[in-house]
Design a protein around this motif. Structure first.
Motif, short mmCIF file in Angstrom:
data_model
loop_
_atom_site.label_atom_id
_atom_site.label_comp_id
_atom_site.label_asym_id
_atom_site.label_seq_id
_atom_site.Cartn_x
_atom_site.Cartn_y
_atom_site.Cartn_z
N ASP A 529 0.83 -1.20 0.00
CA ASP A 529 0.00 0.00 0.00
C ASP A 529 0.87 1.26 0.00
O ASP A 529 2.11 1.18 -0.06
N HIS A 530 0.23 2.42 0.06
CA HIS A 530 0.96 3.68 -0.07
C HIS A 530 1.92 3.93 1.10
O HIS A 530 2.83 4.77 1.00
N GLU A 531 1.76 3.20 2.20
CA GLU A 531 2.66 3.34 3.33
C GLU A 531 3.79 2.31 3.30
O GLU A 531 4.60 2.24 4.21
N GLY A 532 3.80 1.50 2.26
CA GLY A 532 4.84 0.48 2.14
C GLY A 532 4.56 -0.81 2.88
O GLY A 532 5.43 -1.67 3.00
N LYS A 533 3.32 -0.95 3.37
CA LYS A 533 2.95 -2.16 4.09
C LYS A 533 2.39 -3.20 3.11
O LYS A 533 1.70 -2.84 2.16
N PRO A 534 2.70 -4.49 3.34
CA PRO A 534 2.16 -5.53 2.45
C PRO A 534 0.64 -5.47 2.41
O PRO A 534 -0.03 -5.43 3.44
N HIS A 535 0.09 -5.44 1.20
CA HIS A 535 -1.35 -5.34 1.02
C HIS A 535 -1.96 -6.69 0.60
O HIS A 535 -2.91 -7.18 1.20
N SER A 536 -1.40 -7.31 -0.42
CA SER A 536 -1.91 -8.58 -0.91
C SER A 536 -0.87 -9.24 -1.80
O SER A 536 0.10 -8.61 -2.23
N VAL A 537 -1.07 -10.52 -2.07
CA VAL A 537 -0.19 -11.24 -2.97
C VAL A 537 -1.05 -12.04 -3.94
O VAL A 537 -2.10 -12.56 -3.56
N PHE A 538 -0.63 -12.09 -5.17
CA PHE A 538 -1.38 -12.85 -6.18
C PHE A 538 -0.39 -13.64 -7.04
O PHE A 538 0.67 -13.12 -7.39
N PRO A 539 -0.75 -14.89 -7.37
CA PRO A 539 -1.94 -15.63 -6.93
C PRO A 539 -1.72 -16.27 -5.56
O PRO A 539 -0.69 -16.90 -5.34
N GLY A 540 -2.70 -16.07 -4.68
CA GLY A 540 -2.66 -16.72 -3.39
C GLY A 540 -3.39 -18.05 -3.44
O GLY A 540 -3.90 -18.46 -4.49
N LYS A 541 -3.47 -18.72 -2.32
CA LYS A 541 -4.15 -20.00 -2.26
C LYS A 541 -5.62 -19.84 -2.61
O LYS A 541 -6.33 -19.02 -2.04
N GLY A 542 -6.07 -20.58 -3.59
CA GLY A 542 -7.47 -20.51 -4.01
C GLY A 542 -7.76 -19.52 -5.12
O GLY A 542 -8.86 -19.52 -5.67
N ASP A 543 -6.77 -18.66 -5.46
CA ASP A 543 -7.00 -17.68 -6.53
C ASP A 543 -7.08 -18.33 -7.90
O ASP A 543 -7.86 -17.90 -8.75
N LEU A 544 -6.25 -19.34 -8.12
CA LEU A 544 -6.27 -20.06 -9.40
C LEU A 544 -6.94 -21.41 -9.20
O LEU A 544 -6.60 -22.14 -8.27
N CYS A 545 -7.88 -21.72 -10.04
CA CYS A 545 -8.59 -22.98 -9.92
C CYS A 545 -8.32 -23.82 -11.16
O CYS A 545 -8.34 -23.31 -12.28
N GLY A 546 -8.04 -25.08 -10.96
CA GLY A 546 -7.82 -25.98 -12.09
C GLY A 546 -9.14 -26.31 -12.77
O GLY A 546 -10.20 -25.76 -12.45
N ASP A 547 -9.09 -27.21 -13.72
CA ASP A 547 -10.28 -27.63 -14.45
C ASP A 547 -10.19 -29.13 -14.65
O ASP A 547 -9.41 -29.61 -15.48
N GLU A 548 -10.97 -29.86 -13.90
CA GLU A 548 -10.90 -31.31 -13.95
C GLU A 548 -11.27 -31.84 -15.33
O GLU A 548 -10.67 -32.78 -15.84
N ALA A 549 -12.27 -31.22 -15.96
CA ALA A 549 -12.71 -31.67 -17.28
C ALA A 549 -11.60 -31.51 -18.31
O ALA A 549 -11.45 -32.35 -19.20
N LYS A 550 -10.83 -30.43 -18.20
CA LYS A 550 -9.75 -30.18 -19.14
C LYS A 550 -8.43 -30.80 -18.68
O LYS A 550 -7.41 -30.62 -19.32
N ARG A 551 -8.45 -31.50 -17.54
CA ARG A 551 -7.27 -32.15 -16.98
C ARG A 551 -6.19 -31.12 -16.64
O ARG A 551 -4.98 -31.35 -16.87
N ILE A 552 -6.60 -29.99 -16.12
CA ILE A 552 -5.67 -28.94 -15.70
C ILE A 552 -5.64 -28.89 -14.17
O ILE A 552 -6.70 -28.79 -13.54
N VAL A 553 -4.45 -28.96 -13.60
CA VAL A 553 -4.32 -28.89 -12.15
C VAL A 553 -3.44 -27.70 -11.78
O VAL A 553 -2.59 -27.27 -12.56
N VAL A 554 -3.67 -27.17 -10.57
CA VAL A 554 -2.87 -26.07 -10.04
C VAL A 554 -2.14 -26.56 -8.81
O VAL A 554 -2.75 -27.17 -7.92
N GLU A 555 -0.83 -26.33 -8.77
CA GLU A 555 -0.01 -26.74 -7.63
C GLU A 555 0.69 -25.53 -7.04
O GLU A 555 1.26 -24.71 -7.76
N MET A 556 0.63 -25.41 -5.72
CA MET A 556 1.35 -24.36 -5.01
C MET A 556 2.70 -24.93 -4.60
O MET A 556 2.78 -25.83 -3.77
N ALA A 557 3.77 -24.44 -5.20
CA ALA A 557 5.11 -24.98 -4.93
C ALA A 557 5.66 -24.43 -3.61
O ALA A 557 5.29 -23.37 -3.17
#
Length: 557
Positions: A529-557
């Motif tokens: 933020d404008h004060e230099g404090k951490p505001h958010s991070v992207f992509p965080g847990k749950g921000d990206l979703c895979g697609d089972e039908a398309k056989r796409i998975v998301v892994e958080m390393a």
């Protein structure tokens, strides 16, 4: 200290080029070496020394930790220091036209390398299997007797290999595992027979065999007179068939040919088919720091940023068309959100998301390098003027191209923009800057999605963008093509499908298979933020979703 070096140091520049007669004289006086002060320029991104009598590189090269391009072509270098392996950010290395007979084992540590030119040296053998991001490789004009080993893994990057003017006698079957190889030049070697399996390189578009002592006279004629497609078609039908090797005994099969069951008495399951993966890695120290001001929050309050690593753009036109399509569909003609893509290597230092009166913002708009920087006020006024002229000329009541987005900023006192330490790189929802535009040599990208509507549209659009990037060079070999990859928007709106049709569609999607596995590596970006404090991070847990039908998975390393 040499004047070129002193100028780079005093002006805090990131690039140093040394060439010409005066530089050559200084190198000779310095015993064939560069000024030691060169190795103190730790912020250098590019070092270019060409057409000189330079014959050695100091081990102190390891101190240039931010070097991304090292161009040392047409010199007299006969040996490389082992410390070259410490250049962890190096992406482009050109050592063509030197006197190298070998490279150190530490060469394999250059894991960020995407473009390598070692042509016209004296190399007899080479192992490049550790360079897992290598995309373009030129080894022409050496003394290689066999094709070097290249990296083989789930993720494929190698698109172009030039082995012309060597002493290669055979093409190994391992080349067929380079599934996105598009150019293979093995002209002027000692190849007598071309094996059938080369035709398995499905993406191969340019295949040069000219200048080889081919035994098949028909093939020899085709090579000289026809295009690569005709040559590959002929090889597929009439190419050399290597003798089959004696198969090794399968440990799961007994000598009598019966299957040996594991202790539980059940047969082992077949290996699961490879999936498409999006791997999310934590933000690194080398990623740009991004601050978000209060002014931006009032003008266009939502922004998401992330980095995609090692993504060579094999088809630039297709990549740009992807963004245009998403702007018209997922972004609802940019009313919900706007996408911007940048070449990360061209982004300088920290980023700032801010808003100001348009008269105070200057940008070199995309495609307007010749015009140079103009104020956002002038750029917007020019767009409005052009749009009105085109509307009258075409006798239409609507606008097209970038002109259709000008109404999104009507009567706005503040324009939001994203800038680095040197320039404005984005002016949503209208344009990016020309300096950071992506190109065919781009490998690392900074993705940006902004919105004045909400955080949700940003997340949804970024999800779709990353998914489409993952699928760009992947082809469906079986299953529902339309359902799996490019399902039309109207399909999701059909609420009254019969059960039979719905079941059939579900079975098609479930059975989808691709021609290869693929991985997209995404790196988080931290927002402050404008004060230099951490505001958010992207992509965080749950921000990206895979697609089972398309056989796409998301892994958080």
């Amino acid at each position: 200290m040499w004047p070129e070096v002193e100028a780079v140091k005093s002006e805090n520049r990131r690039e140093l080029k040394l060439t010409g007669a005066s530089v050559s004289e200084r190198i000779v006086k310095n015993g064939g070496s560069l000024d030691d002060a060169v190795y103190q320029l730790s912020a250098l991104n590019l070092l270019d020394v060409n057409d000189t009598p330079l014959d050695r590189i100091s081990p102190r090269i390891e101190s240039l930790t931010h070097l991304q391009s090292l161009l040392l072509y047409r010199n007299k270098i006969a040996q490389l220091p082992a410390t070259i392996g410490q250049l962890g950010e190096l992406k482009v290395l050109d050592l063509s036209g030197n006197r190298l007979t070998e490279v150190p084992g530490e060469f394999g540590k250059l894991r960020s390398l995407t473009t390598l030119n070692l042509s016209f040296n004296q190399l007899k053998k080479l192992d490049l299997s550790a360079l897992d991001r290598l995309s373009v490789c030129n080894l022409s004009g050496n003394e290689l007797a066999e094709v070097p080993q290249f990296h083989i893994g789930e993720v494929h990057h190698l698109t172009e290999v030039n082995l012309e003017k060597n002493s290669i006698v055979a093409l190994p079957e391992e080349l067929t595992r380079q599934q996105i190889l598009r150019v293979l030049n093995v002209g002027d070697n000692k190849i007598e027979q071309v094996p059938k399996y080369i035709a398995k390189c499905a993406k191969l578009k340019e295949f040069n065999l000219k200048g080889n002592p081919l035994k098949d006279k028909r093939l020899l004629k085709l090579v000289d007179q026809c295009r690569s497609k005709q040559v590959l078609d002929y090889v597929e039908k009439n190419g050399y068939q290597p003798p089959k090797q004696t198969p090794k005994e399968n440990p799961s099969t007994a000598s009598n040919g019966q299957q040996v069951l594991p202790p539980n008495g059940a047969p082992e399951k077949e290996q699961e088919e490879a999936q498409l993966k999006i791997i999310v890695r934590k933000a690194t120290a080398s990623a740009p720091k991004v601050t978000f001001t209060q002014e931006a929050r009032s003008a266009r309050p939502h922004i998401l940023l992330c980095i995609v690593r090692s993504f060579p753009i094999a088809n630039l036109k297709k990549f740009l068309q992807l963004q245009n399509t998403l702007h018209d569909t997922e972004c609802n003609r940019r009313q919900l959100a706007t996408i911007a893509t940048h070449d990360l290597a061209k982004v300088k230092g920290a980023l700032r998301y801010h808003a100001a009166p348009p008269a105070e913002i200057e940008i070199t708009a995309l495609g307007s390098a010749a015009q140079g920087k103009v104020t956002a006020e002038q750029y917007y006024a020019d767009l409005c003027h052009q749009a009105e002229l085109l509307r009258k000329e075409k006798k239409r009541n609507t606008y097209s191209g970038v002109h259709k987005y000008i109404t999104l900023l009507t009567a706005r006192e503040l324009f939001a923009y994203l800038s680095d330490e040197e320039k404005v790189i984005s002016l949503p929802p209208l344009t990016n800057c020309d300096e950071t535009k992506v190109s065919a040599t781009t490998t690392d990208l900074l993705l940006e999605v902004t919105s004045s509507v909400g955080h949700g549209p940003c997340v949804r659009v970024m999800n779709v963008l990353l998914e489409r990037m993952l699928l760009m060079d992947v082809e469906v070999v079986s299953g529902g093509v339309a359902a799996a990859t490019e399902q039309p928007p109207a399909a999701s709106e059909r609420k009254k499908k019969s059960k039979a049709i719905a079941k059939e569609a579900a079975e098609r999607v479930a059975a989808v298979r691709y021609d290869r596995a693929a991985t997209l590596t995404v790196e988080q970006v931290q927002l402050y933020d404008h004060e230099g404090k951490p505001h958010s991070v992207f992509p965080g847990k749950g921000d990206l979703c895979g697609d089972e039908a398309k056989r796409i998975v998301v892994e958080m390393a």
